[in-house]
Write a protein that holds these residues in place. Structure first.
Motif, mmCIF file in Angstrom:
data_model
loop_
_atom_site.group_PDB
_atom_site.id
_atom_site.type_symbol
_atom_site.label_atom_id
_atom_site.label_comp_id
_atom_site.label_asym_id
_atom_site.label_seq_id
_atom_site.Cartn_x
_atom_site.Cartn_y
_atom_site.Cartn_z
ATOM 1 N N UNK A 178 20.373 40.013 15.707
ATOM 2 C CA UNK A 178 20.663 40.548 17.038
ATOM 3 C C UNK A 178 22.147 40.436 17.329
ATOM 4 N N UNK B 153 38.343 29.988 26.220
ATOM 5 C CA UNK B 153 38.763 28.677 25.695
ATOM 6 C C UNK B 153 39.316 28.844 24.277
ATOM 7 N N UNK B 154 38.580 29.604 23.445
ATOM 8 C CA UNK B 154 39.011 29.793 22.052
ATOM 9 C C UNK B 154 40.365 30.484 21.992
ATOM 10 N N UNK B 155 40.566 31.468 22.860
ATOM 11 C CA UNK B 155 41.840 32.187 22.841
ATOM 12 C C UNK B 155 42.980 31.286 23.300
ATOM 13 N N UNK C 30 27.383 39.513 25.724
ATOM 14 C CA UNK C 30 28.557 38.913 26.361
ATOM 15 C C UNK C 30 28.173 38.329 27.708
ATOM 16 N N UNK D 228 47.810 26.891 19.192
ATOM 17 C CA UNK D 228 48.056 26.652 17.767
ATOM 18 C C UNK D 228 49.133 27.581 17.209
ATOM 19 N N UNK E 84 43.113 28.031 22.893
ATOM 20 C CA UNK E 84 43.389 27.116 21.778
ATOM 21 C C UNK E 84 44.160 27.845 20.675
ATOM 22 N N UNK E 85 43.785 29.103 20.433
ATOM 23 C CA UNK E 85 44.517 29.890 19.446
ATOM 24 C C UNK E 85 45.982 30.028 19.835
ATOM 25 N N UNK F 167 24.138 37.904 14.541
ATOM 26 C CA UNK F 167 23.749 36.577 14.060
ATOM 27 C C UNK F 167 22.649 36.706 13.013
ATOM 28 N N UNK F 168 22.228 35.559 12.497
ATOM 29 C CA UNK F 168 21.306 35.576 11.375
ATOM 30 C C UNK F 168 19.992 36.262 11.736
ATOM 31 N N UNK F 169 19.646 36.248 13.010
ATOM 32 C CA UNK F 169 18.405 36.881 13.422
ATOM 33 C C UNK F 169 18.521 38.388 13.524
ATOM 34 N N UNK G 89 33.604 30.768 26.701
ATOM 35 C CA UNK G 89 33.926 30.207 25.383
ATOM 36 C C UNK G 89 35.059 30.986 24.732
ATOM 37 N N UNK G 90 34.994 32.301 24.868
ATOM 38 C CA UNK G 90 36.033 33.142 24.265
ATOM 39 C C UNK G 90 37.395 32.825 24.868
ATOM 40 N N UNK H 131 29.300 41.037 10.765
ATOM 41 C CA UNK H 131 30.326 40.252 11.440
ATOM 42 C C UNK H 131 29.918 39.811 12.834
ATOM 43 N N UNK I 199 29.446 32.965 27.341
ATOM 44 C CA UNK I 199 30.096 33.337 26.095
ATOM 45 C C UNK I 199 31.531 33.800 26.345
#
Lengths: 299, 320
Positions: free
Chosen positions: A24, A38-40, A28, A46, A42-43, A20-22, A35-36, A17, A32
């Motif tokens: 790692x 901003x995302x919160x 934070x 909504x 927007x959440x 990432x694909x690498x 971004x979190x 979860x 980042x």
């Protein structure tokens, strides 16, 4: 549980979860965290309308139009819910919606899967022409057919019946296309082995092809169910009797009779919105995959 | 005996063609061996409820029929001629196109931004999906009534209250003022359906191979450069798809307008589908409504046919 075994052998996958694909774990960094935030935000934006609907539905009716605005009424009450429940209409519409959506979904999945199998694995005269006709149908939005379709329903005596709502939503050419693309990728060897053992086409279809295609069939089923459950225009046109209405149509139809009873309006919206949200909570993964699959194949 | 005589033509008969009921290698072929059996159920429903209305609608558009199918006279292209001269056809077509333009841009851009955020953060994915995608699962009736009752009531509506909280009291007629009605419908639509595009973009983002980013990182490319030079170019195909799906979906606008404004104020938000509904179902002029439908259909066909041509040309240019 068997899961504990994989924890030790494949750590990257288990904690997938936040890795990432690498492999790692992302740091934070300030960027980042920004971004979190901003995302919160927007959440929150909504979720605001939904939260407002729930909050209003729990107020006493007299408090809903009070200014200045507050999230809570003078007390928390389920009055609005019990009023909506007692009126009974909402339950009738819920049952109608459930019956219509389940039947449409079953018929769509079965007829489209059979047709797609027929087009990919069998041969008959006129097959290419018929498949071309089905592909061309992808271009026809059902919405442009409302007038002739309604007259046809009048002539067939299907106005105000379940079948009048269901049948025009069943034959979806795009779903056949999605399934044809999938069946083309299924190796023929599996079926040929069964033919050698004496199984007929019908048996091979039901016992080999259908079980193999479960993911794509689930995608088609989910997509069909959501769009049938939410369809407004066609059920709105073909039902006039409140007892036969689907949930969205019934709600809109009755809106005027609520007057300014906002708590009751919001309570009925919460009840009407819950079923698919509950389904979503349980089948998030399948729904997300289904949308991505059918949406991307919709090309 | 009979088995030897029938054995000869059997290899000639291609599988499933004309072989129904004919003895093959001494065994009677089952009806299910024929390919048409699989296709027939779909074709019957398809012919009855898509092909036939498509054809009969074209016929109806040449008549003066009313909704019950009686009293129709052949009038040739009169309905089309009338529709072209009907200012309501043009204004509702314009409203439809205007809504499509206004809604497609935010629905694609916001969908992309939300997907980039969720993909970049890689935490609490369920929360992003729940808040941004779940509204898509609500019936239009629920969404529109929610927004209608949330933004329409002045003073105590949520929109006005939020503006009041930051010190503004603009007294905006969100759905009753021509300047804001269409924008309110667009905002409702974005809230409701952006989750679909969000999911398509998220799926596309997850399909971008990680080694591209690793290589770029080794070359010293920062986050911004990676977004501009890897992520966005890799999403070009998805963007093309999302735009087309969105344009086709937006052109079919009906529910939001019908429920929230009824086409008003002063028919400034009435889309073409609502005009078809009004002519055919409340005005009983189903022949005329069919003609308007076909004009609308021509618009949708143009959009769906032009797109593949454009993307093919782009692909050819890229191949050069």
């Amino acid at each position: 549980m068997s899961g504990s075994a994989t924890v030790t052998t494949r750590p990257a996958q288990v904690s997938g979860r936040s890795v990432d694909a690498g492999g790692r774990r992302p740091r934070w960094t300030p960027g980042r965290i920004a971004l979190l935030v901003v995302a919160l935000l927007l959440t929150a934006a909504w979720l605001l309308p939904l939260a407002w609907a729930v909050a209003t539905s729990l107020k006493p009716e007299g408090d809903t139009t009070r200014t200045p605005f507050s999230w809570t009424g003078s007390r928390v009450t389920f009055d609005a819910y019990s009023k909506v429940w007692e009126s009974g209409d909402l339950m009738v519409w819920l049952m109608n919606s459930a019956y219509i959506s389940v039947t449409t979904t079953l018929l769509t999945v079965v007829t489209c899967a059979m047709a797609a199998y027929g087009f990919t694995r069998t041969d008959f005269r006129g097959k290419r022409l018929l498949y071309g006709l089905v592909l061309a149908g992808i271009m026809v939005p059902p919405q442009v057919l409302i007038a002739p379709l309604f007259r046809e329903m009048v002539q067939l005596g299907l106005v105000d019946t379940y079948w009048g709502v269901i049948l025009p939503q069943v034959a979806v050419p795009a779903m056949v296309f999605i399934l044809v693309k999938f069946f083309e990728g299924v190796p023929r060897e599996l079926e040929e082995a069964a033919f050698v053992d004496g199984a007929g086409r019908w048996r091979v279809f039901w016992t080999i092809v259908i079980p193999l295609s479960r993911p794509v069939l689930a995608a088609v089923a989910i997509f069909t169910f959501i769009s049938t459950w939410n369809n407004f225009l066609w059920p709105f046109l073909v039902t006039t009797d409140p007892g036969g209405m689907t949930l969205p149509v019934g709600l809109v139809n009755v809106q005027s009779t609520f007057g300014v009873r906002y708590a009751q309006i919001m309570a009925s919206l919460v009840i009407a919105g819950l079923p698919l949200l509950i389904v979503f909570a349980f089948f998030q993964r399948q729904i997300v995959r289904g949308i991505a699959h059918t949406g991307l194949a919709g090309q | 005996m009979t088995s030897t005589t029938t054995a000869a033509p059997a290899p000639v008969a291609k599988p499933g063609r004309g072989a129904a009921g004919r003895p093959v290698r001494g065994v009677r072929r089952k009806w299910t061996e024929h390919g048409l059996v699989f296709v027939a159920p779909f074709l019957v429903v398809y012919a009855l409820f898509l092909i036939w209305p498509l054809v009969s609608g074209l016929g109806m558009s040449l008549t003066s029929e009313n909704i019950t199918g009686s009293g129709g006279e052949f009038v040739g292209l009169d309905n089309y001629a009338e529709a072209v001269r009907d200012p309501d056809v043009w204004s509702s077509l314009w409203n439809t196109v205007w809504f499509t333009v206004l809604s497609t841009v935010p629905l694609v851009v916001v969908g992309l931004v939300l997907a980039l955020l969720a993909h970049q953060l890689r935490v609490v994915q369920w929360l992003w999906r729940l808040s941004w995608f779940a509204p898509f699962l609500l019936p239009s009736g629920v969404v529109c009534l929610l927004f209608l009752n949330m933004i329409l009531p002045s003073d105590f509506g949520l929109a006005d209250q939020l503006l009041a909280a930051v010190g503004l009291t603009p007294e905006i007629g969100w759905l009753t003022d021509e300047r804001y009605a269409m924008l309110s419908i667009v905002a409702t639509t974005v809230w409701w359906t952006v989750g679909f595009n969000f999911l398509l973009y998220l799926a596309a983002l997850q399909a971008i191979p990680a080694h591209l980013y690793e290589a770029a990182e080794l070359d010293g490319a920062g986050a911004w450069k990676r977004l501009l030079h890897i992520t966005l170019p890799m999403l070009r195909r998805t963007t093309g798809l999302v735009v087309v799906l969105q344009v086709l979906a937006s052109l079919k606008i009906f529910d939001q307008v019908y429920i929230m404004t009824g086409g008003g104020p002063d028919e400034s938000t009435r889309p073409i589908l609502q005009y078809v509904y009004q002519q055919g179902f409340t005005g009983y002029r189903i022949g005329y409504a069919s003609a308007v439908s076909y004009i609308f259909f021509a618009l949708i066909l143009t959009v769906s046919l032009v797109q593949p041509l454009l993307s093919r040309r782009r692909a050819e240019e890229a191949a050069k």
